[in-house]
Design an enzyme around this catalytic site. Structure first.
Site, PDB file in Angstrom:
ATOM      1  N   LYS A  26       0.845  -1.207   0.000  1.00  0.00           N
ATOM      2  CA  LYS A  26       0.000   0.000   0.000  1.00  0.00           C
ATOM      3  C   LYS A  26       0.870   1.243   0.000  1.00  0.00           C
ATOM      4  CE  LYS A  26      -2.087   1.743   3.760  1.00  0.00           C
ATOM      5  NZ  LYS A  26      -1.883   3.226   3.748  1.00  0.00           N
ATOM      6  N   ASP A  72      -3.657   4.138  -1.775  1.00  0.00           N
ATOM      7  CA  ASP A  72      -4.593   4.603  -0.752  1.00  0.00           C
ATOM      8  C   ASP A  72      -4.604   6.130  -0.764  1.00  0.00           C
ATOM      9  OD1 ASP A  72      -6.382   4.593   1.323  1.00  0.00           O
ATOM     10  OD2 ASP A  72      -4.853   4.292   2.871  1.00  0.00           O
ATOM     11  N   LYS A 128      -7.563   8.003  -1.200  1.00  0.00           N
ATOM     12  CA  LYS A 128      -8.835   8.499  -0.637  1.00  0.00           C
ATOM     13  C   LYS A 128      -9.359   9.727  -1.391  1.00  0.00           C
ATOM     14  CE  LYS A 128      -7.879   6.762   4.048  1.00  0.00           C
ATOM     15  NZ  LYS A 128      -6.455   6.395   3.880  1.00  0.00           N
ATOM     16  N   ASP A 134     -13.574  14.765  -4.359  1.00  0.00           N
ATOM     17  CA  ASP A 134     -13.555  16.083  -4.985  1.00  0.00           C
ATOM     18  C   ASP A 134     -14.789  16.179  -5.869  1.00  0.00           C
ATOM     19  OD1 ASP A 134     -12.602  18.572  -6.164  1.00  0.00           O
ATOM     20  OD2 ASP A 134     -10.581  17.923  -5.613  1.00  0.00           O
ATOM     21  N   ASN A 140     -15.923  15.467 -11.869  1.00  0.00           N
ATOM     22  CA  ASN A 140     -15.017  15.412 -13.008  1.00  0.00           C
ATOM     23  C   ASN A 140     -13.577  15.201 -12.556  1.00  0.00           C
ATOM     24  OD1 ASN A 140     -14.521  15.920 -16.008  1.00  0.00           O
ATOM     25  ND2 ASN A 140     -13.184  17.440 -15.077  1.00  0.00           N
ATOM     26  N   THR A 175     -10.783   4.257  10.423  1.00  0.00           N
ATOM     27  CA  THR A 175     -10.689   3.425  11.622  1.00  0.00           C
ATOM     28  C   THR A 175     -10.158   4.186  12.831  1.00  0.00           C
ATOM     29  OG1 THR A 175      -8.535   2.600  10.883  1.00  0.00           O
ATOM     30  CG2 THR A 175     -10.470   1.251  10.392  1.00  0.00           C
ATOM     31  N   GLY A 208       0.748  -1.981   8.856  1.00  0.00           N
ATOM     32  CA  GLY A 208       1.866  -1.073   8.659  1.00  0.00           C
ATOM     33  C   GLY A 208       2.921  -1.222   9.714  1.00  0.00           C
ATOM     34  N   ARG A 209       2.787  -0.433  10.795  1.00  0.00           N
ATOM     35  CA  ARG A 209       3.854  -0.334  11.790  1.00  0.00           C
ATOM     36  C   ARG A 209       4.294  -1.654  12.425  1.00  0.00           C
ATOM     37  NH1 ARG A 209       1.006   4.887  14.344  1.00  0.00           N
ATOM     38  NH2 ARG A 209      -0.719   3.814  13.314  1.00  0.00           N
TER      39      ARG A 209
END
Length: 230
Positions: A38, A65, A67, A70, A73, A119, A209-210
């Site tokens: 990711k 990722d 996100k 807007d 278009n 989350t 991740g971490r």
């Protein structure tokens, strides 16, 4: 649930590192223990989009990722551009107008995932942001809208996965961040589960991740997570 042939594909390693050199070093250390990575804001703004293209060309799967959220278009054209990078997943926020635009911009090979509620949010955070619904109800509403619009999958916490599966049916993906191996700290995540619990809840992919990127032996941790989900 959608068929996943290689169990390693269930684990998505979050490359939450400052730059491409650090990401490439981490990928090298993980080796064949992971197949899916990711790339979020931090790395994307530091050369990560070019890295995404190289990883995809080299046979890895990439989750962008970003996100997106807007005007229609802008989202549609952004998704169309992202499709050309060879990524497997791209996230948008689960607002109906945004999701419709993303579906219009989607090209073959790219799956759009709608982020229901972050989350790191709990009911108090949702109320502070102006939502009258508790998190669980807001997730359910957005999952229902995503299914109707034709989104490929949902990003939600493992705690809501069962309810989301009941709404979107068996054919859409459920991807879960906030996954922590037993004994790991939750960090800024407020709704977490272990990899085994997530798999039992019917999750298709977990994002970690971490606990991996900060480990002394990230390859061993990645292998252990895949085995726990096995």
């Amino acid at each position: 649930m959608p068929e996943i042939a290689d169990p390693r594909d269930r684990l998505i390693v979050a490359l939450d590192v400052p730059g491409v050199a650090e990401a490439e070093a981490l990928i090298e250390r993980i080796g064949d223990a992971a197949t899916f990575y990711k790339i979020g804001y931090r790395l994307a703004y530091a050369g990560g989009l070019a890295l995404a293209e190289r990883l995809a060309a080299g046979g890895k799967k990439v989750f962008l990722d970003l996100k997106l959220h807007d005007i229609g278009n802008t989202v549609e054209e952004g998704v169309r551009s992202a499709s050309a990078l060879g990524a497997t997943f791209l996230t948008v926020h689960a607002y109906p107008q945004t999701m419709r635009a993303a579906v219009r911009g989607r090209r073959a090979g790219l799956k759009i995932l709608a982020v229901t509620v972050l989350t790191s949010y709990d009911d108090a955070d949702a109320a502070e942001a102006g939502y009258s619904l508790p998190v669980a109800d807001l997730v359910a509403r957005r999952a229902d809208q995503a299914a109707e619009i034709g989104i490929d999958g949902l990003v939600c916490s493992a705690a809501e996965a069962g309810a989301v599966r009941g709404i979107v049916g068996p054919d859409r993906l459920i991807v879960t961040p906030g996954i922590r191996p037993a004994g790991a700290e939750a960090g800024d995540q407020k709704r977490v589960m272990t990899p085994g619990q997530a798999r039992a809840a019917g999750i298709d992919h977990v994002v970690v991740g971490r606990p991996i990127t900060g480990a002394a032996d990230p390859r061993a941790v990645a292998r252990a997570i895949v085995a726990e989900m096995g």
